[in-house]
Motif scaffolding. Structure first.
Motif, PDB file in Angstrom:
ATOM      1  N   GLU A   1       0.844  -1.201   0.000  1.00  0.00           N
ATOM      2  CA  GLU A   1       0.000   0.000   0.000  1.00  0.00           C
ATOM      3  C   GLU A   1       0.874   1.244   0.000  1.00  0.00           C
ATOM      4  OE1 GLU A   1      -3.473   0.544   2.905  1.00  0.00           O
ATOM      5  OE2 GLU A   1      -2.038   2.061   3.573  1.00  0.00           O
ATOM      6  N   TRP A   2       0.757   2.043  -1.054  1.00  0.00           N
ATOM      7  CA  TRP A   2       1.459   3.319  -1.163  1.00  0.00           C
ATOM      8  C   TRP A   2       0.524   4.289  -1.850  1.00  0.00           C
ATOM      9  CZ3 TRP A   2       5.372   5.174  -5.229  1.00  0.00           C
ATOM     10  CH2 TRP A   2       6.100   6.270  -4.753  1.00  0.00           C
ATOM     11  N   TYR A   3       0.662   5.557  -1.530  1.00  0.00           N
ATOM     12  CA  TYR A   3      -0.330   6.534  -1.990  1.00  0.00           C
ATOM     13  C   TYR A   3      -0.134   6.967  -3.440  1.00  0.00           C
ATOM     14  CZ  TYR A   3       3.335  10.020  -1.120  1.00  0.00           C
ATOM     15  OH  TYR A   3       4.508  10.741  -1.139  1.00  0.00           O
ATOM     16  N   LYS A   4       0.925   6.526  -4.102  1.00  0.00           N
ATOM     17  CA  LYS A   4       1.188   6.966  -5.467  1.00  0.00           C
ATOM     18  C   LYS A   4       0.901   5.872  -6.489  1.00  0.00           C
ATOM     19  CE  LYS A   4       4.569  10.682  -4.947  1.00  0.00           C
ATOM     20  NZ  LYS A   4       5.855  11.206  -5.443  1.00  0.00           N
ATOM     21  N   HIS A   5       0.653   6.305  -7.736  1.00  0.00           N
ATOM     22  CA  HIS A   5       0.559   5.428  -8.899  1.00  0.00           C
ATOM     23  C   HIS A   5      -0.494   4.329  -8.719  1.00  0.00           C
ATOM     24  CE1 HIS A   5       4.075   7.578 -10.143  1.00  0.00           C
ATOM     25  NE2 HIS A   5       4.830   7.058  -9.198  1.00  0.00           N
ATOM     26  N   ILE A   6      -1.692   4.730  -8.357  1.00  0.00           N
ATOM     27  CA  ILE A   6      -2.801   3.794  -8.180  1.00  0.00           C
ATOM     28  C   ILE A   6      -3.658   3.822  -9.454  1.00  0.00           C
ATOM     29  CG2 ILE A   6      -4.804   3.216  -6.761  1.00  0.00           C
ATOM     30  CD1 ILE A   6      -3.450   4.950  -4.544  1.00  0.00           C
ATOM     31  N   PRO A   7      -3.914   2.669 -10.068  1.00  0.00           N
ATOM     32  CA  PRO A   7      -4.705   2.657 -11.309  1.00  0.00           C
ATOM     33  C   PRO A   7      -6.068   3.326 -11.126  1.00  0.00           C
ATOM     34  CG  PRO A   7      -3.701   0.518 -10.919  1.00  0.00           C
ATOM     35  CD  PRO A   7      -3.469   1.324  -9.678  1.00  0.00           C
ATOM     36  N   PRO A   8      -6.521   4.074 -12.116  1.00  0.00           N
ATOM     37  CA  PRO A   8      -7.824   4.749 -12.007  1.00  0.00           C
ATOM     38  C   PRO A   8      -8.976   3.796 -11.704  1.00  0.00           C
ATOM     39  CG  PRO A   8      -6.586   5.588 -13.887  1.00  0.00           C
ATOM     40  CD  PRO A   8      -5.820   4.413 -13.358  1.00  0.00           C
ATOM     41  N   VAL A   9      -8.903   2.567 -12.234  1.00  0.00           N
ATOM     42  CA  VAL A   9      -9.982   1.614 -12.001  1.00  0.00           C
ATOM     43  C   VAL A   9     -10.113   1.292 -10.513  1.00  0.00           C
ATOM     44  CG1 VAL A   9      -8.515  -0.412 -12.353  1.00  0.00           C
ATOM     45  CG2 VAL A   9     -10.974  -0.571 -12.782  1.00  0.00           C
ATOM     46  N   VAL A  10      -9.022   1.372  -9.785  1.00  0.00           N
ATOM     47  CA  VAL A  10      -9.054   1.124  -8.342  1.00  0.00           C
ATOM     48  C   VAL A  10      -9.628   2.328  -7.613  1.00  0.00           C
ATOM     49  CG1 VAL A  10      -7.636   0.636  -6.299  1.00  0.00           C
ATOM     50  CG2 VAL A  10      -7.130  -0.480  -8.483  1.00  0.00           C
ATOM     51  N   ARG A  11      -9.238   3.511  -8.039  1.00  0.00           N
ATOM     52  CA  ARG A  11      -9.710   4.728  -7.386  1.00  0.00           C
ATOM     53  C   ARG A  11     -11.231   4.906  -7.492  1.00  0.00           C
ATOM     54  NH1 ARG A  11      -6.023   8.819  -6.149  1.00  0.00           N
ATOM     55  NH2 ARG A  11      -3.842   8.339  -6.644  1.00  0.00           N
ATOM     56  N   SER A  12     -11.843   4.274  -8.464  1.00  0.00           N
ATOM     57  CA  SER A  12     -13.274   4.457  -8.688  1.00  0.00           C
ATOM     58  C   SER A  12     -14.147   3.527  -7.856  1.00  0.00           C
ATOM     59  CB  SER A  12     -13.594   4.251 -10.174  1.00  0.00           C
ATOM     60  OG  SER A  12     -13.331   2.904 -10.560  1.00  0.00           O
ATOM     61  N   LEU A  13     -13.547   2.628  -7.066  1.00  0.00           N
ATOM     62  CA  LEU A  13     -14.323   1.661  -6.303  1.00  0.00           C
ATOM     63  C   LEU A  13     -15.012   2.306  -5.106  1.00  0.00           C
ATOM     64  CD1 LEU A  13     -11.779  -1.332  -6.239  1.00  0.00           C
ATOM     65  CD2 LEU A  13     -13.827  -1.112  -7.664  1.00  0.00           C
TER      66      LEU A  13
END
Length: 266
Positions: A106-118
């Protein structure tokens, strides 16, 4: 005790003293003093620089991939798993008999957009499952940085810690963003040491107190934290180094330089 040096310059120290380098590696010297010596590297470093790869294999007892286990490398933009980078590092470690650490789940950078939309619940379940899958894929891991830089709440340029913003709630506090990756790693790889890690803990007293408070809360909630990871981003002391070139008759000349590196583990 484990010492991980994330700087490529350590190879220069070895090559400056060829007689010592041929006799034994830094890991041999460290082992005699009860220390496991390792370094942080990337697959690109090892693939593009054979001399450096050879030095890592000889001098180190463990390696910590700097980026190859991070979410931006283990997932495609669409959210599918891609273990090619991590698999290369695992194969290199196995070939040379090196221990392997995972940095980080778990790190706050470079998270795929598909994950951020959950949604909140889907994100919690997804992060737990992701942590299980990645940890289980590498059963040889010695330790896992499950939660990386959790104190990075208010960052430059308006950036925020996505995991704590998205998963922390008034009812559950910071339990969800801590529990999901750590319990996931525990279920996926029950033998690895599970860590919470951050940078700046060496000399920032306020940050030390905040980090230890977060670790204690996690342990009080029953989350299986096995230790803390100190990243040792050493640019502050390194930036204070000043070198003057060797001179003869007023002109710079080539010469070997001994660079003393002193530190204490407290």
């Amino acid at each position: 005790r484990t010492v991980a040096i994330a700087m490529k310059f350590f190879c220069l120290l070895v090559f400056c003293f060829p007689a010592l380098a041929q006799a034994e590696g830094l890991r041999d010297i460290a082992e005699r003093n009860g220390i496991t010596y390792g370094c942080a590297v990337t697959s690109q470093d090892l693939q593009n620089d054979p001399a450096f790869a050879q030095a890592v294999a000889k001098e180190c007892a463990t390696i910590t991939p700097i980026n190859d286990f991070k979410m931006s490398f283990t997932l495609t933009p669409a959210g599918a798993f891609d273990f090619s980078h991590g698999d290369f590092m695992a194969a290199f470690a196995k070939e040379h008999g090196l221990g392997l650490r995972l940095h980080s789940l778990e790190w706050y950078k470079h998270i795929p957009p598909v994950v951020r939309s959950l949604s909140w619940w889907d994100l919690f379940v997804w992060l737990t499952g992701y942590s299980i899958t990645v940890s289980a894929h590498y059963p040889q891991l010695l330790s896992i940085d499950c939660v990386n830089e959790p104190l990075a709440r208010d960052l430059p340029f308006g950036e925020r810690n996505f995991w704590f913003d998205a998963l922390s709630t008034p009812q559950y506090s910071d339990y969800p963003p801590l529990a999901a990756p750590i319990w996931g790693a525990k279920w996926g790889n029950p033998h690895a040491l599970l860590l919470m890690s951050d940078w700046g803990l060496e000399d920032d007293i306020q940050k030390q107190a905040e980090f230890l408070s977060l670790v204690k809360r996690a342990m009080a909630w029953g989350i299986p934290v096995g230790g803390i990871g100190i990243q040792s981003h050493l640019w502050r002391p390194v930036n204070r180094w000043r070198f003057q070139p060797s001179r003869r008759l007023g002109f710079p000349v080539a010469s070997w330089v001994r660079v003393p590196v002193h530190f204490q583990l407290r």
